[in-house]
Design an enzyme around this catalytic site. Structure first.
Site, short mmCIF file in Angstrom:
data_model
loop_
_atom_site.label_atom_id
_atom_site.label_comp_id
_atom_site.label_asym_id
_atom_site.label_seq_id
_atom_site.Cartn_x
_atom_site.Cartn_y
_atom_site.Cartn_z
N GLU A 1 0.79 -1.24 0.00
CA GLU A 1 0.00 0.00 0.00
C GLU A 1 0.82 1.30 0.00
O GLU A 1 0.87 2.02 1.00
CB GLU A 1 -0.98 0.03 1.18
CG GLU A 1 -2.01 -1.08 1.12
CD GLU A 1 -3.14 -0.89 2.12
OE1 GLU A 1 -3.17 0.13 2.85
OE2 GLU A 1 -4.02 -1.77 2.16
N GLU B 1 -5.24 -8.81 1.08
CA GLU B 1 -5.88 -8.52 2.37
C GLU B 1 -7.37 -8.33 2.15
O GLU B 1 -7.78 -7.68 1.20
CB GLU B 1 -5.36 -7.23 3.02
CG GLU B 1 -3.93 -7.29 3.51
CD GLU B 1 -3.48 -6.00 4.20
OE1 GLU B 1 -4.33 -5.22 4.69
OE2 GLU B 1 -2.26 -5.77 4.22
C1 GBH Z 1 -4.48 -2.24 5.64
O1 GBH Z 1 -4.69 -0.89 5.29
C2 GBH Z 1 -3.06 -2.46 6.08
O2 GBH Z 1 -2.28 -2.98 5.04
C3 GBH Z 1 -2.92 -3.33 7.30
O3 GBH Z 1 -1.64 -3.25 7.81
C4 GBH Z 1 -3.99 -2.95 8.30
O4 GBH Z 1 -3.85 -3.61 9.53
C5 GBH Z 1 -5.32 -3.25 7.70
O5 GBH Z 1 -5.49 -2.60 6.49
C6 GBH Z 1 -6.51 -2.89 8.58
O6 GBH Z 1 -6.57 -1.52 8.78
O7 GBH Z 1 -5.90 6.30 10.64
O8 GBH Z 1 -8.12 7.19 10.49
O9 GBH Z 1 -6.39 8.00 9.00
C7 GBH Z 1 -6.01 -0.59 4.85
C8 GBH Z 1 -6.16 0.83 4.33
C9 GBH Z 1 -5.72 3.10 4.83
C10 GBH Z 1 -7.20 1.90 6.23
C11 GBH Z 1 -5.51 4.12 5.93
C12 GBH Z 1 -7.04 2.92 7.34
C13 GBH Z 1 -6.27 5.15 7.86
C14 GBH Z 1 -7.44 5.65 8.62
N1 GBH Z 1 -6.01 1.81 5.40
N2 GBH Z 1 -6.67 4.20 6.79
S1 GBH Z 1 -6.93 6.86 9.77
#
Ligand code: GBH
Length: 453
Positions: A172, A360
């Protein structure tokens, strides 16, 4: 044969890969063990106010020591594959220089134990834990970081050659640049804007391309190289030709800074025009490297965005979610099983991708042990039932998806949410490290056993 339910099941293709996924920083702990260097996430997590409840990943799931137990859990599930990541600062504590043999040995032990258990290792080389020493030199804002990453990736892939067949360069780019360098909700929390942010994004893409070449040079010919990118999958508001066409255009343009650039070796005209003076500076040679041919594309799909056809330059319009739209515990996971039907299908059609893995998919849940110690996470079971149903339907309609990795095997350190959001199909009591399979583990076990939903 799988467990029999009352409804007829729909089959996945023979040989479909079933797996679970984790990432080094989220599960390993042992942050000061065996010569590991500091990462940007150690610094970020130890900065007051950054993580919910002040949580850190110093111990996390202690998987660095408990990986045999985690592999036993996977055997119980019946998965054939495990997606893990390598912590760059365990291999090169300062990002570059001399490799740390103890760090390398850990991953050799891990993949050997997986193979002995009949579980195929899928290795991600960068899941956000940049060595802090490189951040002090500008991190992804510095072009040299792209080269340092490729050197590390090539070295590590060479060390695991023969033991690992599938490598992913990065997890990502959209998130570690968007949230780490852009919005500041993740490490290193810079809050960049404009051209500086776009240049960092470009250097991350360059790091991916250089790493693809370095991994190929360091491994035998059968090794398969790809990446795992997060997409907010484009979905037509409903299945009607002009809205499907709109969503396909959106898939290309909304991912123009990531998958589209990686699969075409160019930034689209619309992307560059929209960025204007903020556009990254790049050379033809860099774009050729970014477009280095890969063997598969990993997609992390949790949710999607709805599109309708529109009479504008783009030919599409995004439809915002009404406030009544249902979401899971994590407020960013709108419940949208159509994302896993349309996402891979439209991406494959638009960019000519022949092999996709869902690297994922999953959800957080507030379900916790009941008085009998059971964790009955019916929201997660419902989520998986619906998403896997749509995945099966997508494959039947031609989406080239070869495997699925459920996020996650274990409750773990959920970045800035700390331990307040649990994505595991296994409950982890962080005080004792006791692992307890949730109801969703049993559900996933049955899906795998029957290769059907
Ligand atoms: C994935 O990201 C990751 O690859 C993984 O490590 C993670 O554990 C999993 O999803 C579950 O979250 O902090 O409020 O700004 C998924 C895409 C993009 C989702 C960033 C959360 C941040 C929200 N992510 N987003 S915030």
């Amino acid at each position: 044969a799988g467990a029999q339910g009352s409804t007829a099941k729909r089959a996945f293709p023979i040989g479909f890969v079933w797996g679970t996924a984790t990432a080094a920083y989220q599960v390993e702990g042992a942050v000061k063990v065996d010569g590991r260097g500091e990462s940007i996430w150690d610094v970020y997590a130890h900065t007051p106010g950054r993580i919910v409840h002040g949580d850190t990943a110093d111990v996390a799931d202690d998987s660095y020591h408990r990986y045999p137990e985690d592999i036993a859990l996977m055997r119980g599930l019946g998965v054939g594959a495990y997606r893990f990541s390598v912590a760059w600062p365990r291999i090169f504590p300062d990002g570059t220089g001399r490799p740390n043999a103890k760090g390398v040995d850990y991953y050799k032990r891990l993949v050997d134990a997986l193979r002995t258990a009949g579980i195929e290792p899928y290795c991600t080389l960068y899941h956000w834990d940049l060595p802090e020493a490189l951040q002090r030199k500008g991190g992804w804002q510095n072009r040299d970081t792209a080269k340092a990453f490729a050197d590390y990736a090539g070295y590590m892939a060479g060390q695991l050659d023969g033991r690992v067949q599938h490598f992913m360069t990065m997890n990502e780019i959209s998130t570690f640049i968007g949230n780490g360098y852009g919005s500041a909700s993740m490490a290193p929390g810079l809050g960049l804007k404009g051209q500086a942010l776009e240049q960092a994004r470009h250097y991350a893409l360059l790091g991916h391309g250089l790493a693809v070449q370095a991994i190929r040079a360091a491994t035998h010919a059968k090794t398969r190289v790809g990446s795992a990118e997060g997409i907010n999958a484009a979905m037509p508001a409903f299945d009607e030709p002009e809205h499907v066409a709109a969503a396909r255009k959106a898939a290309v343009e909304e991912n123009a800074g990531y998958l589209t650039a990686m699969h075409t070796g160019r930034y689209t005209d619309l992307y560059l025009k929209t960025l204007g003076a903020d556009a990254p500076k790049f050379t033809t040679e860099e774009m050729r490297i970014i477009g280095s041919k890969t063997d598969f594309q990993g997609l992390n799909i949790y949710t999607g965005d709805y599109y309708i056809a529109a009479d504008n330059e783009r030919g599409y319009e995004a439809v915002p979610f009404p406030s009544s739209y249902p979401n899971m515990q994590s407020s960013w996971i709108q419940f949208a099983p159509g994302a896993i039907y349309w996402g891979p299908k439209l991406m494959a059609e638009a960019l000519g991708i022949s092999d996709i893995y869902i690297t994922e998919n999953g959800t957080s849940s507030t379900a916790a042990p009941d008085t009998q110690g059971r964790v009955l996470d019916t929201d997660r079971v419902m989520f998986l039932q619906q998403y896997l149903g749509e995945l099966q339907r997508g494959i039947a309609d031609g989406a080239p998806v070869r495997g699925y990795f459920l996020w996650s095997l274990l409750d773990n350190f959920e970045w800035s949410r700390g331990y307040s959001e649990r994505f595991g199909i296994t409950w982890v009591d962080f005080a004792t490290q006791k692992r307890t399979p949730k109801l969703s583990s049993r559900f996933y076990h049955d899906v795998i056993a029957g290769n059907a939903i």
